[in-house]
Write a protein that holds these residues in place. Structure first.
Motif, PDB file in Angstrom:
ATOM      1  N   HIS A   1       4.736 111.019  32.655  1.00  0.00           N
ATOM      2  CA  HIS A   1       3.527 110.223  32.750  1.00  0.00           C
ATOM      3  C   HIS A   1       2.395 110.769  32.173  1.00  0.00           C
ATOM      4  O   HIS A   1       1.515 109.662  31.400  1.00  0.00           O
ATOM      5  N   HIS A   2       2.109 111.673  31.864  1.00  0.00           N
ATOM      6  CA  HIS A   2       0.835 112.443  30.928  1.00  0.00           C
ATOM      7  C   HIS A   2       1.291 112.190  29.602  1.00  0.00           C
ATOM      8  O   HIS A   2       0.385 112.039  28.764  1.00  0.00           O
ATOM      9  N   CYS A   3       2.722 112.023  29.206  1.00  0.00           N
ATOM     10  CA  CYS A   3       2.835 111.897  27.734  1.00  0.00           C
ATOM     11  C   CYS A   3       2.880 110.470  27.252  1.00  0.00           C
ATOM     12  O   CYS A   3       2.444 109.839  26.030  1.00  0.00           O
ATOM     13  N   LEU A   4       3.149 109.356  28.440  1.00  0.00           N
ATOM     14  CA  LEU A   4       3.343 108.102  27.853  1.00  0.00           C
ATOM     15  C   LEU A   4       2.237 107.298  28.616  1.00  0.00           C
ATOM     16  O   LEU A   4       1.784 106.266  27.644  1.00  0.00           O
ATOM     17  N   HIS A   5       1.631 107.367  29.562  1.00  0.00           N
ATOM     18  CA  HIS A   5       0.695 106.719  30.078  1.00  0.00           C
ATOM     19  C   HIS A   5      -0.958 106.991  29.253  1.00  0.00           C
ATOM     20  O   HIS A   5      -1.308 108.146  29.157  1.00  0.00           O
ATOM     21  N   HIS A   6      -1.399 105.894  28.772  1.00  0.00           N
ATOM     22  CA  HIS A   6      -2.620 106.205  27.844  1.00  0.00           C
ATOM     23  C   HIS A   6      -3.775 106.764  28.312  1.00  0.00           C
ATOM     24  O   HIS A   6      -4.332 107.611  27.794  1.00  0.00           O
ATOM     25  N   HIS A   7      -4.133 106.568  29.807  1.00  0.00           N
ATOM     26  CA  HIS A   7      -5.129 107.211  30.273  1.00  0.00           C
ATOM     27  C   HIS A   7      -4.881 108.601  30.418  1.00  0.00           C
ATOM     28  O   HIS A   7      -5.958 109.609  30.071  1.00  0.00           O
ATOM     29  N   ALA A   8      -3.893 109.136  31.086  1.00  0.00           N
ATOM     30  CA  ALA A   8      -3.310 110.385  31.119  1.00  0.00           C
ATOM     31  C   ALA A   8      -3.161 110.936  29.569  1.00  0.00           C
ATOM     32  O   ALA A   8      -3.520 112.240  29.903  1.00  0.00           O
ATOM     33  N   ARG A   9      -2.624 110.331  28.783  1.00  0.00           N
ATOM     34  CA  ARG A   9      -2.624 111.076  27.494  1.00  0.00           C
ATOM     35  C   ARG A   9      -3.748 111.190  26.839  1.00  0.00           C
ATOM     36  O   ARG A   9      -4.243 112.450  26.374  1.00  0.00           O
ATOM     37  N   ARG A  10      -5.032 110.411  27.083  1.00  0.00           N
ATOM     38  CA  ARG A  10      -6.107 110.684  26.759  1.00  0.00           C
ATOM     39  C   ARG A  10      -6.901 111.956  27.386  1.00  0.00           C
ATOM     40  O   ARG A  10      -7.769 112.804  26.712  1.00  0.00           O
ATOM     41  N   HIS A  11      -6.662 112.178  28.692  1.00  0.00           N
ATOM     42  CA  HIS A  11      -7.118 113.217  29.528  1.00  0.00           C
ATOM     43  C   HIS A  11      -6.615 114.527  28.819  1.00  0.00           C
ATOM     44  O   HIS A  11      -7.196 115.610  28.641  1.00  0.00           O
ATOM     45  N   LEU A  12      -5.148 114.394  28.449  1.00  0.00           N
ATOM     46  CA  LEU A  12      -4.372 115.603  27.980  1.00  0.00           C
ATOM     47  C   LEU A  12      -4.746 116.078  26.697  1.00  0.00           C
ATOM     48  O   LEU A  12      -4.913 117.149  26.347  1.00  0.00           O
ATOM     49  N   LEU A  13      -5.304 115.053  25.874  1.00  0.00           N
ATOM     50  CA  LEU A  13      -5.497 115.563  24.554  1.00  0.00           C
ATOM     51  C   LEU A  13      -6.829 116.093  24.353  1.00  0.00           C
ATOM     52  O   LEU A  13      -7.212 116.761  23.756  1.00  0.00           O
ATOM     53  N   ARG A  14      -7.898 115.436  25.349  1.00  0.00           N
ATOM     54  CA  ARG A  14      -9.177 116.157  25.564  1.00  0.00           C
ATOM     55  C   ARG A  14      -9.113 117.244  26.019  1.00  0.00           C
ATOM     56  O   ARG A  14      -9.950 118.277  25.512  1.00  0.00           O
TER      57      ARG A  14
END
Length: 238
Positions: free
Chosen positions: A90-103
């Motif tokens: 989820h965190h790698c593919l979902h764009h909202h979660a990915r944005r949280h993760l990168l930030r």
């Protein structure tokens, strides 16, 4: 021979209807400790537990067959391991979660004191696994593997806990399972692997929850860090 009867009555792979125990570990694990919480809080937890397990689950499983639920076991330990990989996906593919993760990853560059504490802890742990090899039973590669698991899962689980739903999926099952397969017959090594893999992640999430409270209270991050490092030392002296 009834599958439904097994699903209702089995304590291993079902709802365990009719099972009754006075075991304190079973009571406190689901209703928390009745000695330290008021009765209305314990009753509230019990009512929610009863409605979810004995009303919503049977209705969704047998009554509505929600999401084709009958094609899966009503209770299975395999789902516990599926949760971990689902949240990574989820965190790698979902764009909202990915944005949280990168930030969150980009914000780690300024926290050099965390890196210093991590290097110090891992150095002491490696010395412990090397010098007391017979007592600890955990080889150096097992320590690095456990720390790698904690490193991979800490950030996604922290985001789920502190930003989304407040739930903290644990690594206790997967760490015991993994080390049990790799080194069967070494219980101390299994416990040490669980400590470095699961407990380090759990303590990190608790550490971050304190930081979140400190952020709301306008406490500087370095002051929170110093207090959190000194606090276990004071407990040891007591």
């Amino acid at each position: 021979k009834s599958v439904t009867a097994q699903q209702l009555g089995s304590g291993m792979k079902g709802l365990g209807l009719g099972a009754f125990t006075l075991d304190w570990s079973a009571v406190s694990s689901f209703l928390f400790s009745p000695l330290i919480s008021p009765f209305f809080a314990t009753a509230n937890i019990f009512v929610g537990y009863f409605c979810f397990l004995y009303v919503l689950v049977p209705t969704a499983y047998w009554g509505m067959n929600l999401y084709n639920a009958k094609t899966f076991p009503i209770f299975s330990s395999h789902l516990l391991r599926a949760v971990l990989w689902a949240q990574l996906r989820h965190h790698c593919l979902h764009h909202h979660a990915r944005r949280h993760l990168l930030r969150e990853v980009s914000a780690l560059n300024s926290a050099w004191w965390f890196y210093s504490l991590t290097v110090l802890s891992m150095t002491v742990s490696l010395i412990l696994c090397t010098v007391l090899k017979d007592q600890v039973q955990l080889p150096w590669w097992g320590l690095l593997f456990a720390c790698g698991m904690a490193f991979v899962f800490t950030l996604p689980i922290s985001i789920i806990t502190l930003k989304f739903d407040g739930q903290t999926p644990g690594l206790n099952v997967i760490t015991e399972y993994a080390m049990g397969l790799i080194m069967p017959g070494y219980p101390i090594a299994n416990v040490c692997f669980k400590v470095y893999g699961y407990m380090s992640m759990s303590q990190a999430v608790a550490f971050l929850s304190d930081f979140k409270l400190g952020h709301y209270m306008k406490i500087p991050p370095r002051s929170m860090f110093i207090v959190q490092v000194i606090k276990p030392l004071n407990l040891l002296t007591l």
